[in-house]
Design a protein around this motif. Structure first.
Motif, short mmCIF file in Angstrom:
data_model
loop_
_atom_site.label_atom_id
_atom_site.label_comp_id
_atom_site.label_asym_id
_atom_site.label_seq_id
_atom_site.Cartn_x
_atom_site.Cartn_y
_atom_site.Cartn_z
N LEU A 7 0.78 -1.22 -0.07
CA LEU A 7 -0.03 0.04 -0.05
C LEU A 7 0.86 1.30 -0.08
CD1 LEU A 7 -2.89 1.55 0.13
CD2 LEU A 7 -2.65 1.01 2.71
N ALA A 8 0.82 2.10 -1.05
CA ALA A 8 1.62 3.07 -1.10
C ALA A 8 0.76 4.52 -0.79
CB ALA A 8 2.30 3.25 -2.60
N PRO A 9 1.51 5.61 -0.72
CA PRO A 9 0.85 6.79 -0.79
C PRO A 9 0.75 7.86 -1.90
CG PRO A 9 3.00 7.18 0.24
CD PRO A 9 2.72 5.85 -0.53
N ALA A 10 -0.10 8.82 -1.86
CA ALA A 10 -0.08 9.60 -3.14
C ALA A 10 -0.72 10.91 -2.78
CB ALA A 10 -0.68 9.08 -4.36
N GLY A 11 0.05 12.13 -3.14
CA GLY A 11 -0.62 13.37 -2.82
C GLY A 11 -1.28 13.89 -4.07
N ASP A 12 -1.10 13.30 -5.19
CA ASP A 12 -1.99 13.92 -6.35
C ASP A 12 -1.93 12.92 -7.41
OD1 ASP A 12 0.67 13.70 -7.84
OD2 ASP A 12 0.94 15.82 -7.12
N LEU A 13 -2.68 12.97 -8.49
CA LEU A 13 -3.06 11.81 -9.41
C LEU A 13 -1.83 11.39 -10.08
CD1 LEU A 13 -5.67 10.61 -10.48
CD2 LEU A 13 -5.72 12.41 -12.17
N ALA A 24 2.86 -0.77 -6.46
CA ALA A 24 1.79 -0.72 -5.39
C ALA A 24 0.41 -1.58 -5.82
CB ALA A 24 1.22 0.70 -5.14
N ASP A 25 0.06 -2.21 -5.05
CA ASP A 25 -1.40 -2.91 -4.98
C ASP A 25 -2.68 -2.33 -4.70
OD1 ASP A 25 -0.22 -5.76 -5.44
OD2 ASP A 25 0.45 -5.56 -3.40
N ALA A 26 -2.34 -1.18 -3.98
CA ALA A 26 -3.34 -0.27 -3.55
C ALA A 26 -2.65 1.21 -3.20
CB ALA A 26 -4.01 -0.89 -2.34
N VAL A 27 -3.36 2.50 -3.30
CA VAL A 27 -2.89 3.58 -2.85
C VAL A 27 -3.71 4.36 -1.98
CG1 VAL A 27 -2.21 5.85 -4.11
CG2 VAL A 27 -1.70 3.78 -5.10
N TYR A 28 -3.27 4.87 -1.12
CA TYR A 28 -4.31 5.61 -0.11
C TYR A 28 -4.01 7.09 -0.32
CZ TYR A 28 -0.17 6.27 3.23
OH TYR A 28 1.02 6.47 3.64
N ILE A 29 -5.21 7.86 -0.31
CA ILE A 29 -5.20 9.22 -0.82
C ILE A 29 -6.05 10.05 0.19
CG2 ILE A 29 -4.79 8.94 -3.14
CD1 ILE A 29 -7.62 9.16 -3.82
N GLY A 30 -6.19 11.52 0.03
CA GLY A 30 -7.08 12.11 0.78
C GLY A 30 -7.80 13.19 -0.18
N GLY A 31 -8.95 13.75 -0.05
CA GLY A 31 -9.71 14.46 -0.57
C GLY A 31 -9.41 15.79 0.15
N TYR A 32 -10.01 16.92 -0.53
CA TYR A 32 -9.68 18.13 -0.24
C TYR A 32 -10.15 18.45 1.49
CZ TYR A 32 -8.99 19.65 -4.77
OH TYR A 32 -8.58 19.88 -6.21
N ASP A 33 -10.91 17.53 2.12
CA ASP A 33 -11.34 17.89 3.34
C ASP A 33 -11.39 16.50 4.02
OD1 ASP A 33 -12.38 20.58 3.08
OD2 ASP A 33 -13.93 19.73 1.48
N TYR A 34 -11.26 16.76 5.45
CA TYR A 34 -11.42 15.53 6.38
C TYR A 34 -9.84 14.59 6.55
CZ TYR A 34 -16.39 17.06 5.29
OH TYR A 34 -17.39 17.58 5.25
N SER A 35 -9.16 15.18 5.89
CA SER A 35 -7.80 14.38 5.71
C SER A 35 -6.78 14.66 6.69
CB SER A 35 -7.32 14.25 4.40
OG SER A 35 -6.08 13.56 4.29
N LYS A 61 -6.25 -1.04 -5.87
CA LYS A 61 -7.44 -0.52 -5.31
C LYS A 61 -6.97 1.04 -4.60
CE LYS A 61 -9.03 -4.87 -3.38
NZ LYS A 61 -9.32 -5.66 -2.17
N ILE A 62 -8.02 1.78 -4.47
CA ILE A 62 -7.79 3.12 -3.93
C ILE A 62 -8.44 3.29 -2.54
CG2 ILE A 62 -8.42 5.44 -4.38
CD1 ILE A 62 -6.34 4.38 -6.34
#
Length: 392
Positions: A7-13, A24-35, A61-62
């Motif tokens: 599982l890898a991180p990403a700050g943008d597309l 990565a098998d999956a990436v975790y991301i944040g929206g503009y809010d609640y992150s 997966k995302i």
């Protein structure tokens, strides 16, 4: 032996696509809010939809973080946001606040949810509680030891996720308020200003810090696979494209070689050097194999010099000339010892002996970041492969 998720991180597309392309098998991301990474570029709903479409096309997966600690005013528009995430086909939410869980249930959303590391999970009793309220996975606290994880796997049923690389928190898995007091930025609502990395001055020690060294679990990947951890998580939603590609690629190779029983001591040592060069901070296994000591922390005198290992990205391979068309990132010259690596190849070290500019003229060095050049390569390469300083 079950193969864990990487599982890898990403700050943008852009970085999300690189993380997936580099293993990565999956990436975790944040929206503009609640992150909890408000300073990352983060994703609009349309970008989250695009991310899901891209990932799902390759069977990946995302996950979206909704893991800040909520105050009353933060619940405004939350219901609509959660519905939008489900409509975007997000694979899971990462949450911490029980108020968010209550909204997921009240809205009858079908989207699974994971419990964030913000909840400082270190025992199986609390994991069994989270399972009873519908959690699909828990992200364990970075303070868990090997014995903690073994006991958790023995006495609980739902999936576990552990951090394997990246920044540590001086406070207990993110429960920090130093940033609130010093800079009026709330760590637990996405505003951490990393006060623990500041240098403080006092009479006895003119330079004093309280920062943990980064986490690096590469030596213990096989052990954690044998224990049964389902997901290995890399920290770093604010990290660079090069960092994400390099770290993801390193752990992808180690995991695959463990599963295929082809991992050698030489390969492990090589990727330890890769990871040590990639970041400008020292690292350690932290809590996994022993209680951290002064050796696992920074107190004074640390130096964090930015390296210039990232030399270029391959844009195109010219089969007629056996040359690669590249976009430069840092200085290199004729005679430089480099290596090239990518998602579909083992790293290859070689020497640059030809550099041509956009007029097909020979030049002695690459001096201008993002300049398009042509260089010799020892084999066929692909768009997106990376050239870096030789790892030694």
């Amino acid at each position: 032996m079950n193969k864990p998720e990487l599982l890898a991180p990403a700050g943008d597309l852009t970085r999300l696509k690189w993380a997936l392309d580099y293993g990565a098998d999956a990436v975790y991301i944040g929206g503009y809010d609640y992150s909890l990474r408000a300073n990352a570029n983060n994703f609009s709903i349309e970008e989250i939809k695009e991310a899901c479409n891209y990932a799902h096309k390759y069977g990946k997966k995302i996950y979206v973080t909704v893991n800040m600690i909520f105050h009353n005013e933060d619940f405004k528009n939350l219901d609509n946001y959660l519905k939008e995430l489900e409509n975007a086909n997000v694979d899971s939410l990462i949450v911490s606040d029980f108020g968010v869980i209550s909204r997921i249930k009240a809205l009858n959303l079908k989207i699974p949810f994971f419990i964030s590391t913000q909840m400082s999970i270190t025992n199986h009793d609390v994991i069994n509680f989270y399972e009873s309220i519908g959690a699909y996975r828990v992200v364990l606290a970075r303070e868990c030891s090997r014995e903690d994880i073994k006991s958790i796997k023995k006495h609980s049923k739902i999936e576990t996720e552990t951090f394997i690389h990246g920044a540590m928190c001086t406070s207990y898995s993110g429960r920090c308020v130093m940033s609130n007091y010093v800079t009026l930025r709330d760590s637990n609502r996405g505003g951490c200003s990393q006060i623990c990395r500041f240098t403080f001055k006092n009479q006895d020690n003119p330079e004093f810090a309280m920062s943990s060294k980064d986490l690096n679990m590469i030596e213990y990947i096989e052990d954690m696979i044998n224990i049964g951890v389902e997901s290995f998580k890399i920290e770093g939603r604010m990290k660079s494209l090069y960092y994400i590609a390099t770290v993801t690629n390193a752990y992808r190779n180690i995991i695959d070689k463990v599963i295929n029983k082809t991992l050698t001591k030489e390969t492990l040592e090589y990727y330890k050097r890769v990871l040590n060069r990639c970041s400008n901070r020292e690292n350690a296994p932290q809590f996994y194999n022993k209680y951290p000591t002064v050796s696992e922390q920074y107190f004074s005198g640390r130096q964090e010099e930015s390296n210039q290992d990232f030399l270029a990205i391959v844009k195109y391979y010219d089969e007629q000339s056996n040359m690669a068309i590249i976009e430069e990132r840092n200085f290199f010259k004729v005679g430089s010892e480099v290596e090239i690596f990518g998602p579909n190849m083992e790293p290859i070290a070689y020497k640059i002996n030809t550099i041509l500019n956009d007029k097909n003229e020979s030049v002695d060095a690459a001096r201008h970041p993002q300049e398009i050049l042509k260089i010799n390569v020892p084999c066929k390469v692909c768009k997106g492969d990376i050239i870096r300083v030789k790892v030694s």
